[in-house]
Write a protein that holds these residues in place. Structure first.
Motif, mmCIF file in Angstrom:
data_model
loop_
_atom_site.group_PDB
_atom_site.id
_atom_site.type_symbol
_atom_site.label_atom_id
_atom_site.label_comp_id
_atom_site.label_asym_id
_atom_site.label_seq_id
_atom_site.Cartn_x
_atom_site.Cartn_y
_atom_site.Cartn_z
ATOM 1 N N GLY A 170 -8.793 -4.437 28.633
ATOM 2 C CA GLY A 170 -8.250 -5.577 27.906
ATOM 3 C C GLY A 170 -6.787 -5.357 27.543
ATOM 4 N N PRO A 171 -6.249 -6.195 26.673
ATOM 5 C CA PRO A 171 -4.833 -6.111 26.343
ATOM 6 C C PRO A 171 -4.485 -4.877 25.515
ATOM 7 C CG PRO A 171 -5.902 -7.742 24.971
ATOM 8 C CD PRO A 171 -6.923 -7.284 25.972
ATOM 9 N N ALA A 172 -3.283 -4.381 25.748
ATOM 10 C CA ALA A 172 -2.731 -3.288 24.940
ATOM 11 C C ALA A 172 -1.690 -3.889 24.004
ATOM 12 C CB ALA A 172 -2.082 -2.234 25.835
ATOM 13 N N LEU A 173 -1.779 -3.529 22.757
ATOM 14 C CA LEU A 173 -0.755 -3.927 21.798
ATOM 15 C C LEU A 173 0.248 -2.786 21.719
ATOM 16 C CD1 LEU A 173 -3.014 -5.498 19.045
ATOM 17 C CD2 LEU A 173 -1.785 -6.644 20.899
ATOM 18 N N ILE A 174 1.523 -3.110 21.795
ATOM 19 C CA ILE A 174 2.586 -2.102 21.844
ATOM 20 C C ILE A 174 3.374 -2.173 20.541
ATOM 21 C CG2 ILE A 174 4.538 -1.214 23.149
ATOM 22 C CD1 ILE A 174 1.907 -1.355 24.782
ATOM 23 N N TYR A 175 3.458 -1.034 19.840
ATOM 24 C CA TYR A 175 4.148 -0.959 18.560
ATOM 25 C C TYR A 175 5.246 0.095 18.599
ATOM 26 C CZ TYR A 175 0.117 -3.535 16.823
ATOM 27 O OH TYR A 175 -0.857 -4.485 16.627
ATOM 28 N N THR A 176 6.276 -0.132 17.815
ATOM 29 C CA THR A 176 7.310 0.883 17.662
ATOM 30 C C THR A 176 6.786 1.979 16.746
ATOM 31 O OG1 THR A 176 8.318 -0.099 15.697
ATOM 32 C CG2 THR A 176 9.146 -0.871 17.858
ATOM 33 N N THR A 177 7.447 3.121 16.773
ATOM 34 C CA THR A 177 7.074 4.211 15.884
ATOM 35 C C THR A 177 7.178 3.773 14.426
ATOM 36 O OG1 THR A 177 7.838 5.810 17.513
ATOM 37 C CG2 THR A 177 7.571 6.613 15.278
ATOM 38 N N ASN A 178 8.211 3.008 14.093
ATOM 39 C CA ASN A 178 8.374 2.534 12.712
ATOM 40 C C ASN A 178 7.245 1.600 12.301
ATOM 41 O OD1 ASN A 178 10.703 4.007 12.326
ATOM 42 N ND2 ASN A 178 12.063 2.307 12.828
ATOM 43 N N GLU A 179 6.799 0.749 13.204
ATOM 44 C CA GLU A 179 5.692 -0.156 12.888
ATOM 45 C C GLU A 179 4.398 0.625 12.642
ATOM 46 O OE1 GLU A 179 6.975 -4.189 15.308
ATOM 47 O OE2 GLU A 179 6.091 -2.532 16.436
ATOM 48 N N ILE A 180 4.133 1.619 13.476
ATOM 49 C CA ILE A 180 2.937 2.444 13.293
ATOM 50 C C ILE A 180 3.029 3.212 11.979
ATOM 51 C CG2 ILE A 180 1.735 4.500 14.173
ATOM 52 C CD1 ILE A 180 0.959 1.984 15.671
ATOM 53 N N ALA A 181 4.196 3.784 11.689
ATOM 54 C CA ALA A 181 4.376 4.535 10.441
ATOM 55 C C ALA A 181 4.150 3.633 9.227
ATOM 56 C CB ALA A 181 5.767 5.161 10.392
ATOM 57 N N ALA A 182 4.676 2.411 9.264
ATOM 58 C CA ALA A 182 4.500 1.483 8.147
ATOM 59 C C ALA A 182 3.027 1.131 7.972
ATOM 60 C CB ALA A 182 5.329 0.222 8.368
ATOM 61 N N PHE A 183 2.309 0.909 9.074
ATOM 62 C CA PHE A 183 0.887 0.591 8.984
ATOM 63 C C PHE A 183 0.108 1.760 8.381
ATOM 64 C CE2 PHE A 183 -3.435 0.742 10.624
ATOM 65 C CZ PHE A 183 -3.912 -0.461 10.154
ATOM 66 N N ILE A 184 0.348 2.956 8.875
ATOM 67 C CA ILE A 184 -0.380 4.127 8.368
ATOM 68 C C ILE A 184 -0.078 4.359 6.890
ATOM 69 C CG2 ILE A 184 -0.567 6.646 8.550
ATOM 70 C CD1 ILE A 184 -0.216 6.254 11.615
ATOM 71 N N GLN A 185 1.181 4.246 6.518
ATOM 72 C CA GLN A 185 1.542 4.434 5.108
ATOM 73 C C GLN A 185 0.887 3.370 4.234
ATOM 74 O OE1 GLN A 185 5.809 4.474 5.341
ATOM 75 N NE2 GLN A 185 5.867 6.578 6.109
ATOM 76 N N GLY A 186 0.889 2.135 4.701
ATOM 77 C CA GLY A 186 0.254 1.061 3.944
ATOM 78 C C GLY A 186 -1.248 1.263 3.827
ATOM 79 N N ALA A 187 -1.881 1.693 4.923
ATOM 80 C CA ALA A 187 -3.327 1.943 4.881
ATOM 81 C C ALA A 187 -3.652 3.079 3.921
ATOM 82 C CB ALA A 187 -3.839 2.262 6.280
ATOM 83 N N LYS A 188 -2.854 4.124 3.953
ATOM 84 C CA LYS A 188 -3.086 5.258 3.051
ATOM 85 C C LYS A 188 -2.941 4.853 1.586
ATOM 86 C CE LYS A 188 -1.840 9.187 5.965
ATOM 87 N NZ LYS A 188 -0.882 10.300 6.156
ATOM 88 N N SER A 189 -2.063 3.905 1.309
ATOM 89 C CA SER A 189 -1.850 3.488 -0.082
ATOM 90 C C SER A 189 -2.794 2.371 -0.512
ATOM 91 C CB SER A 189 -0.399 3.046 -0.285
ATOM 92 O OG SER A 189 -0.159 1.821 0.383
ATOM 93 N N GLY A 190 -3.726 1.964 0.379
ATOM 94 C CA GLY A 190 -4.727 0.971 0.011
ATOM 95 C C GLY A 190 -4.369 -0.470 0.352
ATOM 96 N N LYS A 191 -3.217 -0.685 0.970
ATOM 97 C CA LYS A 191 -2.799 -2.067 1.241
ATOM 98 C C LYS A 191 -3.627 -2.757 2.319
ATOM 99 C CE LYS A 191 1.823 -1.390 -0.467
ATOM 100 N NZ LYS A 191 3.235 -1.217 -0.160
ATOM 101 N N ALA A 192 -4.421 -2.002 3.064
ATOM 102 C CA ALA A 192 -5.290 -2.599 4.097
ATOM 103 C C ALA A 192 -6.747 -2.639 3.674
ATOM 104 C CB ALA A 192 -5.136 -1.830 5.412
ATOM 105 N N ASP A 193 -7.033 -2.272 2.444
ATOM 106 C CA ASP A 193 -8.418 -2.236 1.980
ATOM 107 C C ASP A 193 -9.104 -3.593 2.077
ATOM 108 O OD1 ASP A 193 -8.026 0.430 1.449
ATOM 109 O OD2 ASP A 193 -8.128 0.236 -0.732
ATOM 110 N N PHE A 194 -8.348 -4.668 1.979
ATOM 111 C CA PHE A 194 -8.937 -6.003 2.058
ATOM 112 C C PHE A 194 -9.594 -6.260 3.410
ATOM 113 C CE2 PHE A 194 -4.855 -6.585 4.011
ATOM 114 C CZ PHE A 194 -5.072 -7.567 4.978
ATOM 115 N N LEU A 195 -9.216 -5.494 4.429
ATOM 116 C CA LEU A 195 -9.790 -5.676 5.758
ATOM 117 C C LEU A 195 -11.244 -5.229 5.853
ATOM 118 C CD1 LEU A 195 -6.730 -4.446 7.869
ATOM 119 C CD2 LEU A 195 -7.516 -6.812 7.604
ATOM 120 N N VAL A 196 -11.658 -4.368 4.946
ATOM 121 C CA VAL A 196 -13.020 -3.838 4.997
ATOM 122 C C VAL A 196 -13.843 -4.177 3.758
ATOM 123 C CG1 VAL A 196 -12.462 -1.977 6.580
ATOM 124 C CG2 VAL A 196 -12.238 -1.589 4.140
ATOM 125 N N SER A 197 -13.334 -5.056 2.919
ATOM 126 C CA SER A 197 -14.087 -5.406 1.713
ATOM 127 C C SER A 197 -14.705 -6.779 1.830
ATOM 128 C CB SER A 197 -13.195 -5.333 0.480
ATOM 129 O OG SER A 197 -12.089 -6.181 0.599
#
Length: 78
Positions: A51-78
Motif C-alpha cells: 500500500g501507500p508509503a507516507l514520507i516524513y522529514t526527520t523534523n516531522e518524525i521528531a515532533a510526532f515522537i516528542q508529542g506522543a511522549k508528552s501525551g499529546k496523542a493520547d486522544f487517539l487511543v482513548s
C-alpha cells in the motif's frame, strides 16, 4: 529508484530496510518504518506492505515522537 514521494506504493521502496519500531498485542498489525538515504522516514502499514508509503522529514518524525511522549496523542487511543 524513481522519485520518492508521499503516497507512493511502498513496494517501490523495496523490502530491505523496513523495521517495526514497536509492536504490541495487536496480532502483528502495526506500522513499519524505513530511513531513506536522504534522511526522510517512510512509514507503511505492515498489514498492507504494498500500500501507500507516507514520507516524513526527520523534523516531522521528531515532533510526532516528542508529542506522543508528552501525551499529546493520547486522544487517539482513548
Amino acid at each position: 529508484m524513481s522519485r520518492i514521494y508521499n503516497g507512493m506504493p511502498a513496494a517501490e521502496l523495496g523490502e530491505d530496510g523496513w523495521h517495526k519500531p514497536w509492536s504490541g498485542g495487536n496480532g502483528g498489525n502495526c506500522v513499519e518504518t524505513m530511513k531513506l538515504a536522504d534522511g526522510r522516514v517512510a512509514v507503511r502499514q505492515s498489514a498492507d506492505p504494498d500500500g501507500p508509503a507516507l514520507i516524513y522529514t526527520t523534523n516531522e518524525i521528531a515532533a510526532f515522537i516528542q508529542g506522543a511522549k508528552s501525551g499529546k496523542a493520547d486522544f487517539l487511543v482513548s
